[in-house]
Motif scaffolding. Structure first.
Motif, mmCIF file in Angstrom:
data_model
loop_
_atom_site.group_PDB
_atom_site.id
_atom_site.type_symbol
_atom_site.label_atom_id
_atom_site.label_comp_id
_atom_site.label_asym_id
_atom_site.label_seq_id
_atom_site.Cartn_x
_atom_site.Cartn_y
_atom_site.Cartn_z
ATOM 1 N N ILE A 83 40.258 42.465 54.703
ATOM 2 C CA ILE A 83 40.344 43.709 54.277
ATOM 3 C C ILE A 83 38.895 44.195 53.647
ATOM 4 C CG2 ILE A 83 41.539 44.958 52.549
ATOM 5 C CD1 ILE A 83 43.229 43.755 54.697
ATOM 6 N N ASP A 84 38.653 45.372 54.356
ATOM 7 C CA ASP A 84 37.328 45.892 53.763
ATOM 8 C C ASP A 84 37.287 46.689 52.523
ATOM 9 O OD1 ASP A 84 38.129 48.242 54.602
ATOM 10 O OD2 ASP A 84 36.813 48.732 56.196
ATOM 11 N N ASP A 85 36.118 47.178 51.973
ATOM 12 C CA ASP A 85 36.315 47.714 50.708
ATOM 13 C C ASP A 85 36.863 48.862 50.552
ATOM 14 O OD1 ASP A 85 34.749 45.504 49.741
ATOM 15 O OD2 ASP A 85 32.923 46.421 49.760
ATOM 16 N N ILE A 86 36.851 49.791 51.812
ATOM 17 C CA ILE A 86 37.489 51.135 51.574
ATOM 18 C C ILE A 86 38.812 50.869 51.705
ATOM 19 C CG2 ILE A 86 37.929 53.162 53.110
ATOM 20 C CD1 ILE A 86 35.192 53.106 54.004
ATOM 21 N N THR A 87 39.541 50.128 52.381
ATOM 22 C CA THR A 87 41.037 49.819 52.391
ATOM 23 C C THR A 87 41.607 49.420 51.118
ATOM 24 O OG1 THR A 87 40.714 49.554 54.728
ATOM 25 C CG2 THR A 87 42.682 48.638 53.750
ATOM 26 N N TRP A 88 40.866 48.201 50.846
ATOM 27 C CA TRP A 88 41.027 47.685 49.458
ATOM 28 C C TRP A 88 41.315 48.546 48.201
ATOM 29 C CZ3 TRP A 88 42.632 42.660 48.254
ATOM 30 C CH2 TRP A 88 42.553 42.355 46.848
ATOM 31 N N SER A 89 40.172 49.495 48.242
ATOM 32 C CA SER A 89 40.385 50.743 47.573
ATOM 33 C C SER A 89 41.485 51.561 47.695
ATOM 34 C CB SER A 89 39.104 51.437 47.357
ATOM 35 O OG SER A 89 39.086 52.432 46.506
ATOM 36 N N ASP A 90 41.502 52.207 48.998
ATOM 37 C CA ASP A 90 42.745 53.201 49.279
ATOM 38 C C ASP A 90 43.976 52.610 48.642
ATOM 39 O OD1 ASP A 90 40.772 54.760 50.401
ATOM 40 O OD2 ASP A 90 41.259 54.474 52.444
ATOM 41 N N LEU A 91 44.191 51.193 49.094
ATOM 42 C CA LEU A 91 45.468 50.712 48.707
ATOM 43 C C LEU A 91 45.730 50.352 47.120
ATOM 44 C CD1 LEU A 91 46.239 48.472 51.926
ATOM 45 C CD2 LEU A 91 46.394 50.956 51.643
ATOM 46 N N ASP A 92 44.794 50.606 46.416
ATOM 47 C CA ASP A 92 44.986 50.001 45.028
ATOM 48 C C ASP A 92 45.098 48.607 44.967
ATOM 49 O OD1 ASP A 92 44.507 52.767 43.920
ATOM 50 O OD2 ASP A 92 46.633 53.233 44.179
ATOM 51 N N MET A 93 44.297 47.893 45.698
ATOM 52 C CA MET A 93 44.757 46.450 45.758
ATOM 53 C C MET A 93 44.579 45.820 44.425
ATOM 54 S SD MET A 93 46.715 45.687 48.314
ATOM 55 C CE MET A 93 46.503 43.732 48.271
ATOM 56 N N ASP A 94 43.348 46.195 43.836
ATOM 57 C CA ASP A 94 43.184 45.776 42.455
ATOM 58 C C ASP A 94 44.461 45.830 41.652
ATOM 59 O OD1 ASP A 94 40.677 44.907 42.767
ATOM 60 O OD2 ASP A 94 39.647 46.692 41.930
ATOM 61 N N GLN A 95 45.117 46.758 41.668
ATOM 62 C CA GLN A 95 46.624 46.723 41.018
ATOM 63 C C GLN A 95 47.521 45.897 41.635
ATOM 64 O OE1 GLN A 95 46.839 48.875 37.991
ATOM 65 N NE2 GLN A 95 44.775 49.312 38.050
ATOM 66 N N ILE A 96 47.516 45.764 42.718
ATOM 67 C CA ILE A 96 48.438 44.581 43.230
ATOM 68 C C ILE A 96 48.111 43.250 42.904
ATOM 69 C CG2 ILE A 96 49.190 43.773 45.435
ATOM 70 C CD1 ILE A 96 50.255 46.623 45.009
ATOM 71 N N TYR A 97 46.964 43.042 42.780
ATOM 72 C CA TYR A 97 46.387 41.698 42.412
ATOM 73 C C TYR A 97 46.525 41.571 41.034
ATOM 74 C CZ TYR A 97 43.110 38.302 40.312
ATOM 75 O OH TYR A 97 42.599 36.848 40.005
ATOM 76 N N MET A 98 46.505 42.487 40.050
ATOM 77 C CA MET A 98 46.987 42.291 38.608
ATOM 78 C C MET A 98 48.342 42.293 38.435
ATOM 79 S SD MET A 98 44.107 44.929 36.653
ATOM 80 C CE MET A 98 44.406 46.311 37.504
ATOM 81 N N LEU A 99 49.152 42.734 39.162
ATOM 82 C CA LEU A 99 50.691 42.702 39.248
ATOM 83 C C LEU A 99 50.872 41.222 39.649
ATOM 84 C CD1 LEU A 99 53.383 44.138 38.772
ATOM 85 C CD2 LEU A 99 53.217 44.624 41.231
ATOM 86 N N MET A 100 50.157 40.502 40.433
ATOM 87 C CA MET A 100 50.681 39.283 41.101
ATOM 88 C C MET A 100 49.912 38.146 40.115
ATOM 89 S SD MET A 100 49.967 38.110 45.054
ATOM 90 C CE MET A 100 50.581 39.570 45.334
ATOM 91 N N ASN A 101 49.091 38.397 39.473
ATOM 92 C CA ASN A 101 47.946 37.398 38.883
ATOM 93 C C ASN A 101 48.604 36.427 37.730
ATOM 94 O OD1 ASN A 101 45.807 35.468 38.568
ATOM 95 N ND2 ASN A 101 44.699 37.079 37.423
ATOM 96 N N ASN A 102 49.573 35.688 38.072
ATOM 97 C CA ASN A 102 50.170 35.161 36.971
ATOM 98 C C ASN A 102 49.802 33.557 37.161
ATOM 99 O OD1 ASN A 102 52.087 34.347 35.048
ATOM 100 N ND2 ASN A 102 53.689 34.392 36.155
ATOM 101 N N THR A 103 48.543 33.354 37.499
ATOM 102 C CA THR A 103 47.871 32.057 37.347
ATOM 103 C C THR A 103 47.726 31.387 36.270
ATOM 104 O OG1 THR A 103 45.774 33.123 37.678
ATOM 105 C CG2 THR A 103 46.846 32.357 39.891
ATOM 106 N N SER A 104 47.352 30.349 36.113
ATOM 107 C CA SER A 104 46.983 29.649 34.814
ATOM 108 C C SER A 104 45.486 29.219 34.379
ATOM 109 C CB SER A 104 48.012 28.489 34.429
ATOM 110 O OG SER A 104 49.408 28.859 34.931
ATOM 111 N N SER A 105 44.922 29.413 35.614
ATOM 112 C CA SER A 105 43.551 28.756 35.631
ATOM 113 C C SER A 105 42.443 29.722 36.275
ATOM 114 C CB SER A 105 43.302 27.358 36.604
ATOM 115 O OG SER A 105 43.521 27.508 37.694
ATOM 116 N N ALA A 106 41.267 29.535 36.021
ATOM 117 C CA ALA A 106 40.091 30.397 36.606
ATOM 118 C C ALA A 106 40.112 29.992 38.042
ATOM 119 C CB ALA A 106 38.753 29.975 35.925
#
Length: 556
Positions: free
Chosen positions: A66-89
């Motif tokens: 997924i290239d940078d333009i598409t990632w930004s268009d789709l607000d994928m940072d927000q999707i990532y933050m919604l999903m990031n229930n990880t416990s480690s770095a």
């Protein structure tokens, strides 16, 4: 005697309290893990944090991601933050990379799905795993993968100078008992040299001690994970055990390392600090650890990735629980691209409106302002990405080809390169056209085609660009206000639209996708809604109606 008894009782009570506190801390951690399952993660993000998250992905990216333009268009940072229930770095860096690296075969997606299902249906084992990962923890501004790579770039250093200087100091101290005052000068010289050399070398390695501390936590976590009775994860446990054998001596005497000045006031730690400074025991230990890391970097990265993978799969399982309605997609390969979804929705919208579509050709979407066109495009694109990364669609049904996913939606003027919106836009569209190939079909989403130029040339150029998508191995979804395009391209594109109703001086949108081209417009109605003068509304309506009837504009 009484004082000794009191001191003994005090130490016993302190020991009991420590046991109680440790037990209470574990119980609180378990309650927290259970409470946060299936919920929006409570994390803080900064620009530095996201740069760190990207590092692991940047070492692996290629042209099919997924290239940078598409990632930004789709607000994928927000999707990532919604999903990031990880416990480690490790987990959160791996998850970011995973969401950008779309898969084009079913095998890796099936493997991910098996692990996700395991964590969805085995709460007890999942919590044990989460507890293990949480002991590694996260870091705020650093990429663990990046610093591990930096460690691998360090020059190897011998311990011989440190051993010789420590030995010289020891021998000079011993000689004080033999030759007396004559040994004072050698003692002072060795003390001065050892202290100067210590601080010089320590300053160079200080940033890397944090990484070594994390590696120790990783090895401890791997040890704990191997004890969890989970045959479904045996493959990963075997991989970790195989890699871990290379680090048998890594954790020995790690107390010799210190990541900073002694500020606790603890007498034993203060003594150890002086031992470190005078005899370089921590520098010697660091060099031994550095040798192990550099010699076995392949195995260490393998452990990092395996642990990151498992932690990220727990986060995906939590995401599925949070979303409620999700489905495992049906992904196919064939000569002609297809896309069929039922009750698909946007994961970032509370109480979203669901839509369905089944198509084997390109799609034009028309409709009034704010009717839902752009949101629908993002919904379809996000689901395509999630289907080919975490094998999850937020819908009732999803069947599609394996696609390369692109978008051209939320573009801006590029002030730094002095490019107008139109130049940025046509470059964005060309990158999609250039990506079309015979092997993997393209699924692309374009919002308001060529909005950066005049109406006449926009329609002419848009028609040809959109037609070129339909003639190739691609399915394009394009939103437009230009009704003319729905007629020009009716042999190549299916027409869909979003509509609205005017009720009691308010425009009500249903946000539902309908077949056919749009027949309503709301731009002039919106002027009236917010209080423009009646004369402006009336004249604008008359002009629009005259154009529809006669095909020409009246000169004012």
């Amino acid at each position: 005697m009484e004082y000794l008894i009191i001191i003994g009782i005090g130490l016993l009570l302190l020991f009991i309290k420590n046991i109680y506190d440790e037990k209470a801390s574990k119980e609180r951690a378990l309650i927290k893990l259970k409470k946060e399952w299936g919920q929006v993660p409570d994390e803080e993000y900064t620009s530095e944090k996201f740069e760190a998250l990207k590092w692991f992905y940047n070492t692996k990216k290629d042209q099919y991601d997924i290239d940078d333009i598409t990632w930004s268009d789709l607000d994928m940072d927000q999707i990532y933050m919604l999903m990031n229930n990880t416990s480690s770095a490790l987990g959160e860096e791996y998850l970011y990379s995973l969401l950008r690296k779309v898969k084009y075969t079913i095998e890796p997606l099936k493997e991910r799905n098996e692990v996700i299902r395991f964590f969805e249906t085995n709460a007890e084992k999942r919590i044990q795993m989460q507890s293990t990962f949480s002991k590694m923890g996260k870091v705020k501004k650093l990429s663990v993968f990046e610093y591990l790579d930096r460690v691998n770039q360090l020059k190897k250093r011998t311990n011989i100078p440190h051993i010789l200087m420590a030995s010289g100091l020891i021998l000079s101290l011993i000689s004080a008992f033999i030759i007396g005052a004559a040994s004072v000068a050698p003692i002072i010289i060795f003390l001065a040299l050892n202290i100067i050399r210590y601080y010089k070398y320590k300053a160079e390695i200080e940033p890397y001690i944090t990484v070594f501390s994390y590696i120790v936590k990783l090895l401890d976590s791997v040890d704990e994970m191997r004890k969890i009775d989970a045959p479904e994860l045996q493959k990963y446990k075997d991989e970790l055990e195989s890699s871990m054998k290379k680090f048998h001596s890594f954790r020995k005497r790690t107390f010799l390392l210190s990541s900073g000045n002694n500020m606790s006031g603890d007498l034993s730690e203060l003594i150890i600090d002086y031992v470190r400074i005078l005899f370089h025991v921590d520098l010697i230990k660091f060099n031994n650890m550095l040798y192990l890391v550099q010699k076995n970097k392949k195995e260490l990265f393998a452990m990092f990735e395996t642990m990151g993978f498992l932690d990220s799969m727990i986060a995906v399982a939590s995401f599925r629980t949070m979303m409620g309605q999700t489905v495992e997609p049906i992904l196919v390969k064939g000569k002609k691209p297809i896309l069929s979804v039922e009750d698909v929705y946007h994961p970032l919208i509370d109480e979203p409106i669901m839509n369905s579509i089944n198509t084997e050709q390109c799609v034009l979407i028309t409709g009034s302002n704010a009717s839902g066109k752009s949101t629908f495009l993002r919904t379809m694109a996000i689901n395509a990405v999630l289907s080919q990364t975490i094998y999850t669609s937020v819908s009732k049904y999803y069947k599609a080809s394996f696609f390369k996913v692109y978008s051209s939606m939320a573009l801006k003027d590029d002030l730094f390169s002095n490019e107008s919106y139109y130049i940025v836009e046509i470059k964005s569209l060309k990158r999609i056209l250039d990506s079309v190939e015979a092997d993997i079909p393209v699924l692309c989403f374009v919002d308001e085609v060529l909005r950066g130029t005049n109406t006449l040339e926009r329609i002419a150029a848009s028609a040809q660009i959109l037609k070129s998508f339909s003639n190739n191995n691609a399915i394009a979804f394009a939103a437009t206000h230009d009704i003319e395009l729905t007629h020009i391209l009716e042999h190549y594109y299916s027409n869909y639209h979003f509509s609205e109703e005017v009720k009691e001086n308010a425009i009500v949108f249903d946000y539902k996708l309908h077949k056919g081209r749009a027949v309503t417009k709301n731009a002039i109605k919106l002027l009236a809604m917010i209080g423009y003068k009646e004369e402006i509304i009336t004249k604008a309506t008359e002009q629009a109606n005259r154009f529809l009837e006669e095909g020409s504009w009246k000169i004012l």
